[in-house]
Scaffold this motif. Sequence first.
Motif, PDB file in Angstrom:
ATOM      1  N   THR A   1       0.806  -1.208   0.000  1.00 51.34           N
ATOM      2  CA  THR A   1       0.000   0.000   0.000  1.00 51.34           C
ATOM      3  C   THR A   1       0.847   1.270   0.000  1.00 51.34           C
ATOM      4  O   THR A   1       0.333   2.324  -0.342  1.00 51.34           O
ATOM      5  CB  THR A   1      -0.932   0.019   1.219  1.00 51.34           C
ATOM      6  N   SER A   2       2.099   1.168   0.378  1.00 53.79           N
ATOM      7  CA  SER A   2       2.952   2.357   0.402  1.00 53.79           C
ATOM      8  C   SER A   2       3.117   3.000  -0.965  1.00 53.79           C
ATOM      9  O   SER A   2       3.049   4.226  -1.065  1.00 53.79           O
ATOM     10  CB  SER A   2       4.324   2.014   0.973  1.00 53.79           C
ATOM     11  N   PRO A   3       3.345   2.224  -2.032  1.00 47.94           N
ATOM     12  CA  PRO A   3       3.447   2.876  -3.337  1.00 47.94           C
ATOM     13  C   PRO A   3       2.156   3.589  -3.740  1.00 47.94           C
ATOM     14  O   PRO A   3       2.198   4.648  -4.361  1.00 47.94           O
ATOM     15  CB  PRO A   3       3.756   1.736  -4.300  1.00 47.94           C
ATOM     16  N   VAL A   4       1.020   3.034  -3.358  1.00 50.01           N
ATOM     17  CA  VAL A   4      -0.257   3.670  -3.686  1.00 50.01           C
ATOM     18  C   VAL A   4      -0.387   5.000  -2.947  1.00 50.01           C
ATOM     19  O   VAL A   4      -0.816   6.005  -3.527  1.00 50.01           O
ATOM     20  CB  VAL A   4      -1.439   2.726  -3.345  1.00 50.01           C
ATOM     21  N   ILE A  64      10.549   5.319   0.916  1.00 49.22           N
ATOM     22  CA  ILE A  64      11.645   4.766   1.714  1.00 49.22           C
ATOM     23  C   ILE A  64      11.140   3.657   2.633  1.00 49.22           C
ATOM     24  O   ILE A  64      11.785   2.610   2.779  1.00 49.22           O
ATOM     25  CB  ILE A  64      12.341   5.886   2.515  1.00 49.22           C
ATOM     26  N   ARG A  65       9.975   3.870   3.227  1.00 50.16           N
ATOM     27  CA  ARG A  65       9.388   2.847   4.099  1.00 50.16           C
ATOM     28  C   ARG A  65       9.117   1.567   3.315  1.00 50.16           C
ATOM     29  O   ARG A  65       9.386   0.448   3.777  1.00 50.16           O
ATOM     30  CB  ARG A  65       8.100   3.371   4.725  1.00 50.16           C
ATOM     31  N   PHE A  66       8.612   1.706   2.107  1.00 54.47           N
ATOM     32  CA  PHE A  66       8.342   0.546   1.262  1.00 54.47           C
ATOM     33  C   PHE A  66       9.621  -0.221   0.951  1.00 54.47           C
ATOM     34  O   PHE A  66       9.667  -1.450   1.044  1.00 54.47           O
ATOM     35  CB  PHE A  66       7.654   0.995  -0.030  1.00 54.47           C
ATOM     36  N   ILE A  67      10.678   0.493   0.595  1.00 56.91           N
ATOM     37  CA  ILE A  67      11.945  -0.147   0.248  1.00 56.91           C
ATOM     38  C   ILE A  67      12.540  -0.867   1.454  1.00 56.91           C
ATOM     39  O   ILE A  67      12.989  -2.018   1.361  1.00 56.91           O
ATOM     40  CB  ILE A  67      12.932   0.883  -0.328  1.00 56.91           C
ATOM     41  N   VAL A  68      12.513  -0.217   2.607  1.00 55.99           N
ATOM     42  CA  VAL A  68      13.071  -0.825   3.827  1.00 55.99           C
ATOM     43  C   VAL A  68      12.280  -2.065   4.222  1.00 55.99           C
ATOM     44  O   VAL A  68      12.852  -3.118   4.531  1.00 55.99           O
ATOM     45  CB  VAL A  68      13.116   0.205   4.971  1.00 55.99           C
ATOM     46  N   LEU A  69      10.958  -1.985   4.199  1.00 57.33           N
ATOM     47  CA  LEU A  69      10.145  -3.139   4.573  1.00 57.33           C
ATOM     48  C   LEU A  69      10.288  -4.287   3.579  1.00 57.33           C
ATOM     49  O   LEU A  69      10.259  -5.458   3.971  1.00 57.33           O
ATOM     50  CB  LEU A  69       8.679  -2.733   4.708  1.00 57.33           C
ATOM     51  N   ASP A  71      13.042  -4.988   1.933  1.00 54.20           N
ATOM     52  CA  ASP A  71      14.334  -5.602   2.246  1.00 54.20           C
ATOM     53  C   ASP A  71      14.260  -6.435   3.524  1.00 54.20           C
ATOM     54  O   ASP A  71      14.825  -7.529   3.588  1.00 54.20           O
ATOM     55  CB  ASP A  71      15.417  -4.535   2.382  1.00 54.20           C
ATOM     56  N   ILE A  72      13.576  -5.941   4.533  1.00 56.23           N
ATOM     57  CA  ILE A  72      13.422  -6.694   5.785  1.00 56.23           C
ATOM     58  C   ILE A  72      12.657  -7.981   5.526  1.00 56.23           C
ATOM     59  O   ILE A  72      13.008  -9.046   6.040  1.00 56.23           O
ATOM     60  CB  ILE A  72      12.739  -5.837   6.853  1.00 56.23           C
ATOM     61  N   ARG A  73      11.608  -7.907   4.717  1.00 55.97           N
ATOM     62  CA  ARG A  73      10.812  -9.092   4.409  1.00 55.97           C
ATOM     63  C   ARG A  73      11.658 -10.137   3.686  1.00 55.97           C
ATOM     64  O   ARG A  73      11.593 -11.326   4.000  1.00 55.97           O
ATOM     65  CB  ARG A  73       9.605  -8.715   3.553  1.00 55.97           C
ATOM     66  N   ALA A  74      12.461  -9.688   2.725  1.00 54.63           N
ATOM     67  CA  ALA A  74      13.322 -10.631   1.995  1.00 54.63           C
ATOM     68  C   ALA A  74      14.326 -11.295   2.937  1.00 54.63           C
ATOM     69  O   ALA A  74      14.562 -12.502   2.857  1.00 54.63           O
ATOM     70  CB  ALA A  74      14.046  -9.899   0.864  1.00 54.63           C
ATOM     71  N   THR A  75      14.891 -10.512   3.845  1.00 53.07           N
ATOM     72  CA  THR A  75      15.846 -11.064   4.816  1.00 53.07           C
ATOM     73  C   THR A  75      15.169 -12.080   5.728  1.00 53.07           C
ATOM     74  O   THR A  75      15.714 -13.155   5.986  1.00 53.07           O
ATOM     75  CB  THR A  75      16.468  -9.935   5.650  1.00 53.07           C
ATOM     76  N   LEU A  76      13.984 -11.758   6.201  1.00 50.02           N
ATOM     77  CA  LEU A  76      13.264 -12.684   7.085  1.00 50.02           C
ATOM     78  C   LEU A  76      12.860 -13.960   6.358  1.00 50.02           C
ATOM     79  O   LEU A  76      12.912 -15.048   6.941  1.00 50.02           O
ATOM     80  CB  LEU A  76      12.042 -11.993   7.680  1.00 50.02           C
ATOM     81  N   LEU A  77      12.467 -13.847   5.101  1.00 43.49           N
ATOM     82  CA  LEU A  77      12.123 -15.054   4.346  1.00 43.49           C
ATOM     83  C   LEU A  77      13.340 -15.953   4.144  1.00 43.49           C
ATOM     84  O   LEU A  77      13.238 -17.169   4.256  1.00 43.49           O
ATOM     85  CB  LEU A  77      11.511 -14.678   3.001  1.00 43.49           C
ATOM     86  N   ARG A  78      14.501 -15.337   3.857  1.00 41.15           N
ATOM     87  CA  ARG A  78      15.728 -16.136   3.734  1.00 41.15           C
ATOM     88  C   ARG A  78      16.073 -16.797   5.058  1.00 41.15           C
ATOM     89  O   ARG A  78      16.468 -17.959   5.112  1.00 41.15           O
ATOM     90  CB  ARG A  78      16.887 -15.256   3.276  1.00 41.15           C
TER      91      ARG A  78
END
Length: 135
Positions: A1-4, A64-69, A71-78
Motif C-alpha cells: 500500500t505504500s506505493p499507492v 523509503i518505508r516501502f523499500i526498507v520493509l 528488504d526486511i521481508r526478503a531477509t526474514l524469508l531467507r
Amino acid sequence: TSPVIALFYLFFIVILLASPETVFGYLEENKDVMYLNDAEILLLKQLLPVFYIGMASLAAIEIIRFIVLRDIRATLLRFDAANKRIHNSLASSKKPSHRSSSKRSSKRSNSSRSGLTEPLMGDEEEGNVSDDDDY
C-alpha cells in the motif's frame, strides 16, 4: 500500500501545480460557506509551497518505508528458509535412542502438552518457571 499512498501524494502535488487557480477559484466562490475571508485565502496561497514540500516529504517517506520493509521481508524469508533447512537436516540426522524415548515419555507425563506438536512458546514465556529465576 505504500506505493499507492506515495502515488496519491504525487498525484495531488501534480494537480495543484497544474491548476492552483482552480482550487483558489473554488475557495473564492465558496468562501461564505467555508467561513473564509480574503486574508485567509491569501495566506493559503502563500503557504502553498510549504504544502508542496510537506506532500513531497510524505511521498518520499512512504517510498523509503516501502523499500526498507521489502528488504526486511526478503531477509526474514531467507532466514526462515534457512531455519527450516537446518531444522530438517538436524531432525533427519538425529535418531532417537531407547533412552531418549523413555525420557520423552516421562516428560510427557509431567507436562500437559501433547507429544504430537511442538510448543510455540518456551516454559519461561508460558509462566512455568521455577521460583529461583529472576524474572
